[in-house]
Design an enzyme around this catalytic site. Structure first.
Site, PDB file in Angstrom:
ATOM      1  N   SER A 105      81.913 -87.062 -53.130  1.00  0.00           N
ATOM      2  CA  SER A 105      82.529 -85.750 -52.909  1.00  0.00           C
ATOM      3  C   SER A 105      83.525 -85.700 -51.763  1.00  0.00           C
ATOM      4  O   SER A 105      84.446 -84.885 -51.762  1.00  0.00           O
ATOM      5  CB  SER A 105      81.445 -84.693 -52.697  1.00  0.00           C
ATOM      6  N   GLU A 133      83.879 -67.415 -44.390  1.00  0.00           N
ATOM      7  CA  GLU A 133      83.190 -67.965 -43.227  1.00  0.00           C
ATOM      8  C   GLU A 133      83.212 -69.485 -43.369  1.00  0.00           C
ATOM      9  O   GLU A 133      83.472 -70.011 -44.451  1.00  0.00           O
ATOM     10  CB  GLU A 133      81.730 -67.492 -43.187  1.00  0.00           C
ATOM     11  N   LYS A 140      86.460 -79.836 -52.070  1.00  0.00           N
ATOM     12  CA  LYS A 140      86.571 -78.394 -51.818  1.00  0.00           C
ATOM     13  C   LYS A 140      87.967 -77.838 -52.102  1.00  0.00           C
ATOM     14  O   LYS A 140      88.126 -76.684 -52.473  1.00  0.00           O
ATOM     15  CB  LYS A 140      86.169 -78.060 -50.378  1.00  0.00           C
TER      16      LYS A 140
HETATM   17  C1  PLP Z   1      80.766 -78.957 -48.597  1.00  0.00           C
HETATM   18  C2  PLP Z   1      80.512 -80.335 -49.060  1.00  0.00           C
HETATM   19  C3  PLP Z   1      79.449 -80.638 -49.950  1.00  0.00           C
HETATM   20  C4  PLP Z   1      78.437 -79.625 -50.375  1.00  0.00           C
HETATM   21  O1  PLP Z   1      78.916 -78.608 -51.179  1.00  0.00           O
HETATM   22  P1  PLP Z   1      78.600 -78.477 -52.732  1.00  0.00           P
HETATM   23  O2  PLP Z   1      79.016 -77.094 -53.045  1.00  0.00           O
HETATM   24  O3  PLP Z   1      77.142 -78.723 -52.941  1.00  0.00           O
HETATM   25  O4  PLP Z   1      79.421 -79.511 -53.431  1.00  0.00           O
HETATM   26  C5  PLP Z   1      79.323 -81.950 -50.406  1.00  0.00           C
HETATM   27  N1  PLP Z   1      80.168 -82.917 -50.012  1.00  0.00           N
HETATM   28  C6  PLP Z   1      81.193 -82.677 -49.165  1.00  0.00           C
HETATM   29  C7  PLP Z   1      82.086 -83.801 -48.784  1.00  0.00           C
HETATM   30  C8  PLP Z   1      81.404 -81.387 -48.659  1.00  0.00           C
HETATM   31  O5  PLP Z   1      82.411 -81.156 -47.813  1.00  0.00           O
END
Ligand code: PLP
Length: 400
Positions: A384, A117, A95
């Protein structure tokens, strides 16, 4: 498979095929158009590009490595599994990539305040971090119930100096936090910047957030080529709104031999009604100012959704994903809570990497799929984020 030139997407009105657009009142459309225009101008300038590139390198710690998970691959007895380590970024997830881009853009546009938000607080922390660094005021709206639940993230946001607004009306969760943040934004949309947290919302956000996240795919394309001398067979990522998935997919969209797989949360099962598998079970509809696949009732109202991973429980999905599904360039699969928890524990114990529950959905899919492929084949997973935020929950859930 249809040939697509995806570099040009979206069109001028913000459409990816029939999806995307700007389903917002005229006053807001004007603000979004101004943002799109400023973005097109500013992102071309060497100042902006250099500032963002330097922050990616020296602040976020990019490029994030690709790691060959040899023990996990051997255990599955099939394809080689590689992890793109977005969990190693500063703040622990992907993010920060788009939050830095948005905060920098807001500053270059001369905005006085960034508003957003947050649900579980992941977007809030990443944005508060970016705003502290860039030096711009930040205001985060969060449901009172979520504030009570998410202590570490609430503390971080306070320490980072953002103004945290507790939302005490309605459900006191994300849904009303969106409304509350939006009301504040509309008090002065000329001077405020609304920072959307994924590849969703009205144009230009799905495009901008994708562009900022595309660094994942650009790096991964080079890295995997250097490591293996060829493209991976499969690239996979979890899909909530879809930003980490769009980030990595963008690097491989034009490699027509690479199979792309988005992984949605099947929750307690696709037929349980308790899931957030938007592409698997949704139909075209409108939410938050754009058109996409949507889990909706007969009146077109978004349905309540559920996932063990709070970052994935959104009833809509990015318009580019909706388009890529429709043209068949990306396949979308789903993974249950149970499979997710199993992958969470397996990756922790076999590789010493504790993934976010969101990311564990992609890992679970890769494990299942790898077992059906040859050991010469390869799967690249976008990891992610890291799982620190999920450890107490998992301990309780599994009774460890
Ligand atoms: C917020 C989040 C997601 C989901 O968001 P996407 O916009 O689909 O990438 C996935 N993995 C993590 C670690 C997150 O914090």
């Amino acid at each position: 498979m249809k040939a697509v030139t995806l570099g040009a997407m979206p069109d001028e009105l913000g459409y990816f095929g029939e999806f995307g657009g700007q389903y917002v009142p005229a006053e807001l459309k004007a603000v979004m158009d101004e943002t799109a225009k400023a973005y097109h101008e500013i992102r071309q300038t060497p100042e902006f590009q250099q500032e963002l590139a330097e922050l990616f390198t020296h602040f976020v710690g990019r490029p994030s490595p690709i790691y060959h998970a040899k023990r996990l691959s051997a255990q599955q007895g099939g394809a080689q599994i590689y992890l793109k380590r977005e969990d190693l970024n500063h703040t622990g997830a992907h993010k920060i990539n788009h939050c830095l881009g948005e905060a920098l853009l807001a500053k270059h546009m001369g905005k006085t305040k960034v508003i957003a938000e947050t649900g579980a607080g992941q977007h809030g922390v990443a944005l508060a971090t970016a705003c502290a660094l860039v030096g711009i005021e930040c205001e985060i709206h969060m449901g009172a119930i979520d504030i009570a639940k998410e202590h570490p993230n609430v503390s971080k946001m306070k320490i980072l100096g953002c103004k945290l607004v507790s939302v005490d009306f309605g459900t006191q969760t994300l849904k009303d936090a969106v409304d509350s943040a939006f009301i504040e934004f509309m008090r002065d949309p000329k001077n405020f910047f609304y920072a959307i947290g994924s590849v969703v919302g009205p144009h230009p956000f799905p495009m901008m957030v994708r562009d900022f996240q595309a660094i994942i795919g650009t790096e991964a394309h080079q890295q995997i080529l250097a490591m293996r001398g060829q493209m991976p067979d499969v690239v996979t990522a979890c899909v909530g709104g879809g930003s980490n998935a769009m980030g990595i997919f963008t690097g491989f969209l034009n490699e027509s031999d690479v199979e792309l797989v988005g992984v949605e949360p099947a929750g307690l099962g696709l037929d349980s009604g308790q899931h957030a598998a938007t592409i698997a079970q949704g139909t075209p509809g409108e939410i938050h100012g754009f058109k996409c696949y949507l889990l909706q009732d007969e009146q077109g109202e978004p349905l309540p959704v559920y996932s063990i991973a709070s970052g994935l429980d959104y009833p809509g999905v990015g318009p580019q994903h909706s388009y890529l599904k429709q043209i068949g360039r990306v396949n979308y699969e789903s993974i249950t809570d149970k499979e997710c928890l199993d992958a969470f524990m397996t990756l922790s114990r076999v590789e010493g990497i504790i993934p976010a529950l969101e990311s564990a959905h992609a890992v679970a899919y890769a494990m299942k799929r790898a077992a059906t492929m040859s050991p010469e084949a390869s799967i690249l997973v976008c990891l992610s984020g890291r799982g620190d935020k999920d450890t107490d929950f998992v301990i309780n859930k599994l009774g460890l």
